[in-house]
Design a protein around this motif. Structure first.
Motif, short mmCIF file in Angstrom:
data_model
loop_
_atom_site.label_atom_id
_atom_site.label_comp_id
_atom_site.label_asym_id
_atom_site.label_seq_id
_atom_site.Cartn_x
_atom_site.Cartn_y
_atom_site.Cartn_z
N ASP A 46 26.14 29.60 37.25
CA ASP A 46 27.03 30.74 37.49
C ASP A 46 27.93 30.95 36.28
O ASP A 46 27.96 30.13 35.35
CB ASP A 46 27.87 30.51 38.75
CG ASP A 46 27.02 30.41 40.01
OD1 ASP A 46 25.92 31.00 40.02
OD2 ASP A 46 27.45 29.75 40.97
N ILE A 57 31.86 32.89 34.78
CA ILE A 57 33.13 33.56 35.03
C ILE A 57 33.46 34.41 33.81
O ILE A 57 33.04 34.10 32.69
CB ILE A 57 34.27 32.56 35.31
CG1 ILE A 57 34.42 31.56 34.17
CG2 ILE A 57 34.06 31.85 36.64
CD1 ILE A 57 35.60 30.62 34.32
N TYR A 64 39.18 35.61 33.37
CA TYR A 64 39.44 35.16 34.75
C TYR A 64 40.67 34.25 34.82
O TYR A 64 41.60 34.49 35.60
CB TYR A 64 38.20 34.45 35.29
CG TYR A 64 38.31 33.95 36.72
CD1 TYR A 64 38.95 34.69 37.70
CD2 TYR A 64 37.75 32.72 37.09
CE1 TYR A 64 39.03 34.24 39.02
CE2 TYR A 64 37.82 32.26 38.39
CZ TYR A 64 38.46 33.01 39.35
OH TYR A 64 38.54 32.56 40.64
N TYR A 74 41.33 34.20 44.11
CA TYR A 74 39.90 34.48 43.97
C TYR A 74 39.72 35.93 43.52
O TYR A 74 40.66 36.74 43.59
CB TYR A 74 39.15 34.23 45.28
CG TYR A 74 39.71 34.94 46.49
CD1 TYR A 74 39.13 36.10 46.97
CD2 TYR A 74 40.82 34.43 47.16
CE1 TYR A 74 39.63 36.74 48.09
CE2 TYR A 74 41.33 35.06 48.28
CZ TYR A 74 40.74 36.22 48.74
OH TYR A 74 41.24 36.86 49.84
N LYS A 134 36.84 39.44 42.93
CA LYS A 134 35.60 40.07 43.36
C LYS A 134 34.43 39.44 42.60
O LYS A 134 34.60 38.92 41.50
CB LYS A 134 35.65 41.58 43.10
CG LYS A 134 36.74 42.31 43.88
CD LYS A 134 36.75 43.79 43.53
CE LYS A 134 37.83 44.54 44.29
NZ LYS A 134 37.87 45.99 43.93
N GLN A 135 33.25 39.51 43.20
CA GLN A 135 32.12 38.76 42.64
C GLN A 135 30.91 39.66 42.38
O GLN A 135 30.53 40.45 43.24
CB GLN A 135 31.72 37.62 43.59
CG GLN A 135 30.65 36.70 43.05
CD GLN A 135 30.62 35.38 43.78
OE1 GLN A 135 31.40 34.48 43.50
NE2 GLN A 135 29.73 35.25 44.73
N GLN A 160 27.29 43.66 44.39
CA GLN A 160 28.69 43.27 44.24
C GLN A 160 29.29 42.93 45.61
O GLN A 160 28.99 43.57 46.61
CB GLN A 160 29.50 44.40 43.59
CG GLN A 160 29.10 44.65 42.14
CD GLN A 160 29.89 45.78 41.51
OE1 GLN A 160 30.27 46.74 42.18
NE2 GLN A 160 30.16 45.67 40.21
N PRO A 209 34.26 32.75 47.41
CA PRO A 209 33.44 32.42 46.23
C PRO A 209 33.72 30.99 45.76
O PRO A 209 34.86 30.53 45.77
CB PRO A 209 33.91 33.45 45.19
CG PRO A 209 34.41 34.60 45.99
CD PRO A 209 35.02 34.00 47.22
N PHE A 222 35.95 42.31 39.12
CA PHE A 222 34.75 41.49 39.25
C PHE A 222 34.72 40.48 38.11
O PHE A 222 34.14 40.73 37.05
CB PHE A 222 33.50 42.38 39.26
CG PHE A 222 33.37 43.21 40.50
CD1 PHE A 222 32.80 42.69 41.65
CD2 PHE A 222 33.86 44.51 40.53
CE1 PHE A 222 32.70 43.45 42.81
CE2 PHE A 222 33.76 45.28 41.68
CZ PHE A 222 33.19 44.75 42.82
N THR A 225 34.04 36.97 38.67
CA THR A 225 33.15 35.83 38.91
C THR A 225 31.73 36.36 39.07
O THR A 225 31.50 37.41 39.67
CB THR A 225 33.57 35.04 40.17
OG1 THR A 225 33.52 35.90 41.32
CG2 THR A 225 34.98 34.50 40.01
N TYR A 254 27.78 35.32 40.15
CA TYR A 254 26.96 34.36 40.90
C TYR A 254 25.48 34.68 40.68
O TYR A 254 25.04 35.81 40.92
CB TYR A 254 27.30 34.44 42.39
CG TYR A 254 26.52 33.48 43.26
CD1 TYR A 254 26.98 32.20 43.51
CD2 TYR A 254 25.31 33.88 43.85
CE1 TYR A 254 26.26 31.33 44.32
CE2 TYR A 254 24.59 33.02 44.65
CZ TYR A 254 25.07 31.74 44.88
OH TYR A 254 24.36 30.88 45.68
#
Length: 289
Positions: A8, A10, A14, A32, A34-35, A44, A62, A109, A111, A113
């Motif tokens: 993953d 970041i 971040y 945390y 948005k991912q 998303q 997350p 956004f 992070t 994944y």
């Protein structure tokens, strides 16, 4: 603390964005963002504002969520190694719901994944569907009794435990003898196989080390003691459940998911002969209290 899986990512901003947010609101202990999913599927995710009900039903935040070290140290097990086949992060977030949380979401956004169709998590979902049920057994203070009883019912069905999970449960019981859940899981495996005496022993061990609010080993021992014809142990377990829930609530919880009400005496109304091994287990539990 930030937990970042090797595959993953970041965003470069971040940590700095999170630090600015924490500096502006010093009491915040969990942050945390948005991912963005990437890899074999792109979409998303906007995590909802953290609520206990969301953690129970929808699962974890997350994995890259930032949290203060004090939160990690405030959970009894962190990423719980007693849990077979994963979901350690979900179990961690559930432990966090017991603590005073002040959380903030970054509305960017930040992070990323990596989604893979053949990931460990998706293979587990396909091959070991019992794992979430085992995880819920760790939290009898968070999940409704009826929900956990349905989990018990499914786990006690034929093939309720896959062979791989049975092996992991055995290892968990060996490595974590002072935890109630591994003994409970072993008891359910044995009960499903029809080895009621061994199941009763496992449930008794679970009961000795269980938290006061954990009704599960007492309930399962009650059911098994009835089937073994041990009226005294069954009656003691039932009395303990009545003290916890009351007669009316126990009557509701004692109804199997398929309908019939379970009584703690046999159909003839007679007290069967007491099982000596269960009686010794009962004395051990009473001494521990």
């Amino acid at each position: 603390i930030c937990c970042l899986d090797a595959d993953d990512m970041i965003a470069e901003s971040y940590f700095m964005t999170a630090m600015k947010l924490v500096a502006a609101t010093p009491g915040v202990n969990l942050v945390y963002a948005k991912q963005q999913f990437f890899g074999e599927w792109r979409w998303q995710w906007v995590p909802p504002e953290l609520q206990v009900d969301d953690a129970i039903v929808r699962g974890p935040l997350p994995v890259m969520t930032l949290f203060r070290r004090a939160l990690w140290e405030g959970t009894p097990y962190g990423f719980d190694e007693a849990l077979p086949k994963g979901h350690e992060d979900w179990a961690f977030w559930l432990q966090l719901t017991r603590l005073p949380l002040q959380h903030k979401r970054i509305d960017e956004f930040l992070t990323l994944y990596r989604y893979k169709k053949e990931s460990k998590m998706r293979n587990r979902q396909r091959n070991n569907p019992e794992v979430p049920r085992l995880m819920r057994c760790l939290f009898p203070d968070l999940y409704p009794v009826r929900k956990l009883l349905i989990d018990h019912h499914v786990l006690l069905l034929p093939n309720g435990f896959t062979e791989a999970v049975q092996m992991d449960v055995s290892v968990s019981q060996h490595l974590h003898p002072h935890r109630a859940a591994p003994h409970l899981w072993v008891g359910m495996i044995l009960e499903a196989k029809g080895d009621l005496s061994a199941a009763a022993t496992a449930y008794s061990r679970s009961r000795v080390v269980a938290m006061p609010y954990d009704w599960q080993p007492t309930f399962r021992l009650w059911r098994v003691a009835r089937r073994l014809g041990d009226a005294e142990v069954a009656r003691e377990c039932r009395d303990a459940l009545v003290r916890l829930w009351g007669e009316d609530q126990l009557a509701w919880y004692s109804t199997d998911v398929d309908g019939p009400v379970v009584s703690y005496v046999d159909t003839a109304g007679k007290a069967p002969k007491v099982n000596a091994s269960l009686q010794n287990s009962l004395l051990l539990w009473q001494d521990s209290r």
